[in-house]
Design a protein around this motif. Structure first.
Motif, PDB file in Angstrom:
ATOM      1  N   THR A 156      16.476  19.093  -7.956  1.00  0.00           N
ATOM      2  CA  THR A 156      16.845  17.680  -7.669  1.00  0.00           C
ATOM      3  C   THR A 156      16.118  16.699  -9.043  1.00  0.00           C
ATOM      4  OG1 THR A 156      14.716  17.877  -6.427  1.00  0.00           O
ATOM      5  CG2 THR A 156      16.756  17.275  -5.162  1.00  0.00           C
TER       6      THR A 156
ATOM      7  N   ARG B  83      16.684  17.264 -11.989  1.00  0.00           N
ATOM      8  CA  ARG B  83      17.583  16.826 -13.086  1.00  0.00           C
ATOM      9  C   ARG B  83      18.455  15.985 -12.613  1.00  0.00           C
ATOM     10  NH1 ARG B  83      19.947  22.231 -11.025  1.00  0.00           N
ATOM     11  NH2 ARG B  83      21.747  21.784  -9.935  1.00  0.00           N
ATOM     12  N   TYR B  84      18.642  15.619 -11.344  1.00  0.00           N
ATOM     13  CA  TYR B  84      19.561  14.681 -10.890  1.00  0.00           C
ATOM     14  C   TYR B  84      18.781  13.496 -10.580  1.00  0.00           C
ATOM     15  CZ  TYR B  84      23.427  17.576 -10.080  1.00  0.00           C
ATOM     16  OH  TYR B  84      24.531  18.334 -10.219  1.00  0.00           O
ATOM     17  N   LEU B  85      17.567  13.438 -10.470  1.00  0.00           N
ATOM     18  CA  LEU B  85      16.565  12.052 -10.734  1.00  0.00           C
ATOM     19  C   LEU B  85      16.470  11.571 -12.111  1.00  0.00           C
ATOM     20  CD1 LEU B  85      13.636  12.783  -8.275  1.00  0.00           C
ATOM     21  CD2 LEU B  85      15.164  10.924  -8.245  1.00  0.00           C
ATOM     22  N   LEU B  86      16.271  12.524 -13.136  1.00  0.00           N
ATOM     23  CA  LEU B  86      16.210  12.171 -14.509  1.00  0.00           C
ATOM     24  C   LEU B  86      17.561  11.662 -15.154  1.00  0.00           C
ATOM     25  CD1 LEU B  86      14.098  15.171 -15.914  1.00  0.00           C
ATOM     26  CD2 LEU B  86      13.246  12.769 -15.252  1.00  0.00           C
ATOM     27  N   THR B  87      18.771  12.095 -14.584  1.00  0.00           N
ATOM     28  CA  THR B  87      19.892  11.665 -14.952  1.00  0.00           C
ATOM     29  C   THR B  87      20.407  10.437 -14.238  1.00  0.00           C
ATOM     30  OG1 THR B  87      21.069  13.370 -13.900  1.00  0.00           O
ATOM     31  CG2 THR B  87      20.652  13.634 -15.947  1.00  0.00           C
ATOM     32  N   VAL B  88      19.599   9.859 -13.444  1.00  0.00           N
ATOM     33  CA  VAL B  88      20.136   8.660 -12.628  1.00  0.00           C
ATOM     34  C   VAL B  88      20.039   7.431 -13.669  1.00  0.00           C
ATOM     35  CG1 VAL B  88      18.917   6.868 -11.051  1.00  0.00           C
ATOM     36  CG2 VAL B  88      19.386   9.320 -10.052  1.00  0.00           C
ATOM     37  N   PRO B  89      19.126   6.958 -14.377  1.00  0.00           N
ATOM     38  CA  PRO B  89      18.310   7.902 -14.984  1.00  0.00           C
ATOM     39  C   PRO B  89      16.871   7.296 -14.421  1.00  0.00           C
ATOM     40  CG  PRO B  89      18.731   6.206 -16.533  1.00  0.00           C
ATOM     41  CD  PRO B  89      19.564   5.999 -15.304  1.00  0.00           C
ATOM     42  N   VAL B  90      16.048   8.197 -14.121  1.00  0.00           N
ATOM     43  CA  VAL B  90      14.378   7.889 -14.021  1.00  0.00           C
ATOM     44  C   VAL B  90      13.586   8.020 -15.230  1.00  0.00           C
ATOM     45  CG1 VAL B  90      12.482   8.009 -12.403  1.00  0.00           C
ATOM     46  CG2 VAL B  90      14.544   8.029 -11.458  1.00  0.00           C
ATOM     47  N   GLY B  91      13.209   7.219 -15.890  1.00  0.00           N
ATOM     48  CA  GLY B  91      12.272   7.574 -17.254  1.00  0.00           C
ATOM     49  C   GLY B  91      11.284   8.567 -16.699  1.00  0.00           C
ATOM     50  N   ARG B  92      10.844   9.798 -17.525  1.00  0.00           N
ATOM     51  CA  ARG B  92       9.838  10.714 -17.159  1.00  0.00           C
ATOM     52  C   ARG B  92       8.553  10.157 -16.991  1.00  0.00           C
ATOM     53  NH1 ARG B  92      11.742  16.151 -20.074  1.00  0.00           N
ATOM     54  NH2 ARG B  92      13.886  15.807 -19.796  1.00  0.00           N
TER      55      ARG B  92
ATOM     56  N   ILE C  43      14.375  20.444 -19.061  1.00  0.00           N
ATOM     57  CA  ILE C  43      14.661  20.658 -17.535  1.00  0.00           C
ATOM     58  C   ILE C  43      15.773  21.430 -17.438  1.00  0.00           C
ATOM     59  CG2 ILE C  43      15.032  19.747 -15.649  1.00  0.00           C
ATOM     60  CD1 ILE C  43      12.545  18.765 -16.913  1.00  0.00           C
TER      61      ILE C  43
ATOM     62  N   LEU D 106      18.321  16.205 -20.677  1.00  0.00           N
ATOM     63  CA  LEU D 106      17.296  17.084 -19.920  1.00  0.00           C
ATOM     64  C   LEU D 106      16.989  18.268 -20.880  1.00  0.00           C
ATOM     65  CD1 LEU D 106      19.631  17.635 -16.752  1.00  0.00           C
ATOM     66  CD2 LEU D 106      17.652  16.164 -16.861  1.00  0.00           C
TER      67      LEU D 106
ATOM     68  N   GLN E 126      18.046   6.240 -21.231  1.00  0.00           N
ATOM     69  CA  GLN E 126      17.541   5.178 -20.274  1.00  0.00           C
ATOM     70  C   GLN E 126      18.577   3.946 -20.324  1.00  0.00           C
ATOM     71  OE1 GLN E 126      15.285   5.751 -17.934  1.00  0.00           O
ATOM     72  NE2 GLN E 126      15.389   7.523 -19.035  1.00  0.00           N
TER      73      GLN E 126
ATOM     74  N   LEU F  39      22.636   6.064 -19.461  1.00  0.00           N
ATOM     75  CA  LEU F  39      22.766   6.968 -18.489  1.00  0.00           C
ATOM     76  C   LEU F  39      23.208   6.041 -16.867  1.00  0.00           C
ATOM     77  CD1 LEU F  39      20.189   9.915 -18.869  1.00  0.00           C
ATOM     78  CD2 LEU F  39      22.794   9.876 -19.070  1.00  0.00           C
TER      79      LEU F  39
ATOM     80  N   ALA G 261      22.498  19.822  -6.151  1.00  0.00           N
ATOM     81  CA  ALA G 261      21.076  19.872  -5.519  1.00  0.00           C
ATOM     82  C   ALA G 261      20.476  18.857  -4.881  1.00  0.00           C
ATOM     83  CB  ALA G 261      20.190  20.320  -6.957  1.00  0.00           C
TER      84      ALA G 261
ATOM     85  N   LEU H 246      18.693   8.940  -4.208  1.00  0.00           N
ATOM     86  CA  LEU H 246      19.211   8.618  -5.734  1.00  0.00           C
ATOM     87  C   LEU H 246      19.612   7.117  -5.941  1.00  0.00           C
ATOM     88  CD1 LEU H 246      21.470  11.793  -6.065  1.00  0.00           C
ATOM     89  CD2 LEU H 246      19.281  11.372  -7.324  1.00  0.00           C
TER      90      LEU H 246
END
Ligand SMILES: Nc1ncnc2c1ncn2[C@@H]1O[C@H](COP(=O)(O)OP(=O)(O)OP(=O)(O)O)[C@@H](O)[C@H]1O
Ligand SMILES: [Mg+2]
Lengths: 295, 323
Positions: free
Chosen positions: A120, A122-131, A293, B67, B87, B90, B101, B115
């Motif tokens: 999950t 990778r999916y949060l980061l591509t939402v995107p949520v900044g790291r 990731i 990623l 940012q 995306l 996942a 999400l």
């Protein structure tokens, strides 16, 4: 470019960042709330809270059963047991050794390693949520988890204690008596002090969680860290190391039960906690910000 | 036989490409999983990203989405450099990376809510409608309340596609979207891609199922062992391969002679007949010449190689995964 910068450079008429997200929504707590729901909704965490709450109840009942009848026992014991708030304090000191760190370790394992393990992340980061935003959210939810865990112990202890022993005056560690009202404040201070220590442990856990994709490995690693710290803290030959250990002043919360409270060790404990938060948070960030990731 | 759209890259500014990469490379240790990739994906196209297992498709997609950091090279998504502009861009990109996942103990709907909550550009007031619409689009509305762990493989895949459709997107990056779907599901995904593409969404879809890619893509890129071995519009990529004329006859020797005289290339006898490559010779001319020469023609066909043949020609016959 952050929203704040764009406000400064583009003038007040434009409050959206370069990606068009309004400032109000940029500060949204939706993700944090979703995170807390996730933690609270997980069966394992609910069971963990039950265990945390069972300890003070067990202590209260055990003391009640074994304590002598009114007027016949030694003065000391009866004056401790005249106020039920000794129960949460005793429960905290028992649980601080293992159970509370374990609770933090489980949450920390889930935080990053758990999401990586499920995929999950990778999916949060591509939402995107900044790291950075993700790491901040994960850490804040760990903080809330720490406060939550301590609060459950204290509340369960207070309820069981007051029910079985009443609300008489409290005997301080200095031998004086304080009223029930000020005793409540002392318990709140103790809880906060312990929660801060656990929050510092959470920062260590967050860092470990960014190192692996196995949540259990992160949990075990943090427990090993905690237990080694306790062991090192009990070996007098390496006393030079003690001021640097996270757990060194954790048990100093007893100083808050003196009359008046003794602050030196508490302050030292808070300094160490803060140092651990800063150092391990930066390590976690440095590790996570550029990590590939591949899970 | 590499078809690079160099003319496209020079005549069209980078901003008009949905995806552009230059020299994109990812090394894991000494081995390059993706090697010097120059992708050119025009806006509005449905781009089929083909390659056998382990050829670097997923690694490429991970780099495109920020990623994974490339070892060398640059990439841009909708005109924004990646990862710097990730940012910003995306939110307009829906993606599916290496299978679904989700949190197993949350329901399908709760997973989508999570999400959506994570997306700063998503309006919380419309969250419910958008989630319902996305679930409906992949046919999961009725099972949205079930825990994810109780989902079948195909339902999981559908949920992942729904997640990519939560917001209006300009670009969809779908890594093997039909993996695990039943024939109806596969057809629905094809229709979905077609309807999204007709709305102007660019779709970048990786696959090793050639038949489905063949049917829905306007552009193709073929990966082999980390390198892009062919790229261009579907006709361009196919155009690089010649058709085959095949005659079924009892007199192969005479047929070989006549066809060679006509100027067909690579004429040879095969069981039951003869085949050759007609270059600049119309099929009817061949038939006329054969009949005139007294060759009894039982059957005559000219076939373009299937994408499957092309794929094998480009990426090698071997079954073993290179690595
Ligand atoms: N984290 C990693 N560490 C080391 N090697 C990796 C890693 N991820 C991928 N690889 C290697 O990179 C190569 C490409 O893998 P990738 O997952 O991109 O292939 P793919 O084209 O998506 O394959 P498939 O069709 O099976 O999904 C493989 O040889 C793989 O072993
Ligand atoms: Mg793949």
């Amino acid at each position: 470019m952050s929203a704040a910068e764009s406000v400064l450079t583009d003038g007040p008429q434009r409050v959206a960042g370069s990606d068009g997200v309004p400032l109000s929504r940029r500060l949204s707590t939706r993700l944090l709330r979703s995170e807390l729901r996730l933690i609270a909704g997980r069966r394992r965490n609910q069971m963990g809270l039950l265990v945390l709450a069972a300890v003070p109840v067990f202590i209260a009942v055990a003391v009640r059963i074994s304590s002598p009848r009114e007027g016949r026992g030694p003065d000391f014991l009866s004056s401790i047991t005249s106020n039920g708030l000794f129960v949460p304090i005793a429960a905290l000191s028992v649980e601080l050794g293992l159970f509370l760190p374990l609770a933090i370790a489980m949450l920390a394992g889930d935080a990053v390693a758990g999401e990586a393990n499920l995929g999950t992340l990778r999916y949060l980061l591509t939402v995107p949520v900044g790291r950075t935003r993700l790491l901040v959210t994960k850490y804040v939810s760990l903080l809330i988890g720490a406060v939550w865990g301590v609060a459950v112990v204290v509340l369960a202890g207070a309820i069981a204690g007051i029910a079985l022993f009443g609300t008489g005056p409290m005997l301080t560690l200095s031998g004086t008596e304080i009223s029930f009202g000020s005793a409540v404040w002392r318990v709140v201070l103790v809880s906060l002090y312990i929660a801060v220590g656990l929050a510092a442990l959470g920062a260590v856990g967050l860092f470990i969680s960014t190192l692996t994709e196995q949540p259990l490995a992160a949990t075990v690693a943090l427990m090993i860290f905690t237990i080694l710290s306790w062991i090192a803290d009990s070996v007098p030959q390496i006393s030079w190391l003690h001021p640097w250990l996270l757990v060194d002043q954790w048990m100093a919360f007893g100083d808050l039960l003196r009359d008046p409270p003794f602050w030196d060790n508490i302050a030292q404990g808070l300094r160490v906690d803060l140092a651990y938060v800063v150092v391990f948070w930066l390590l976690a960030w440095a590790r996570f910000a550029g990590k590939d990731i591949t899970s | 036989m590499t078809h690079r759209l160099d003319h496209l890259q020079t005549s069209v500014p980078g901003g008009d490409l949905a995806i552009a990469t230059r020299g994109l490379t990812k090394r894991f240790g000494a081995r390059a999983a993706v090697d010097d990739l120059d992708l050119v994906v025009p806006r509005g196209s449905v781009y089929g990203f083909l390659g056998p297992n382990g050829s670097g498709k997923t690694t490429t997609i991970r780099m495109l989405l920020g990623l994974v950091r490339p070892s060398a090279g640059t990439s841009s998504l909708l005109g924004q450099p990646i990862p710097q502009g990730a940012q910003v861009v995306l939110p307009r990109v829906g993606s599916l990376v290496e299978g679904p996942a989700f949190h197993p103990y949350l329901s399908g709907r709760a997973n989508l809510q999570r999400l959506d909550a994570a997306d700063l550009t998503a309006d919380p007031r419309t969250s419910r409608q958008r989630i319902d619409a996305a679930l409906d689009r992949v046919g999961l509305l009725a099972t949205a309340g079930k825990r994810y762990r109780a989902y079948s493989l195909g339902m999981r895949q559908r949920l992942a596609i729904a997640a990519a459709l939560l917001m209006p997107r300009e670009l969809l990056v779908l890594d093997e979207p039909t993996n695990g779907l039943d024939p109806q599901g596969t057809r629905e995904v094809r229709h979905l891609v077609a309807s999204l593409a007709s709305d102007g969404t660019t779709v970048f879809v990786s696959s090793h199922l050639l038949s489905e890619v063949e049917q829905m893509c306007t552009h193709l890129g073929v990966m082999s062992d980390g390198r892009l071995v062919a790229q261009g519009s579907t006709t361009e990529v196919r155009g690089g391969s010649e058709p085959t004329a095949r005659v079924l006859t009892e007199q192969p020797t005479a047929a070989v002679r006549i066809m060679t005289e006509l100027g067909l290339g690579g004429v040879e006898a095969v069981p039951g007949g003869v085949r050759g490559t007609p270059i600049g010779v119309a099929p009817e001319e061949i038939v006329a010449a054969l009949v005139e020469g007294g060759v009894g023609v039982k059957e005559f066909t000219v076939t373009s190689p299937s994408l499957e043949d092309l794929f094998v020609a480009l990426t090698g016959e071997g079954f073993d995964v290179s690595g």
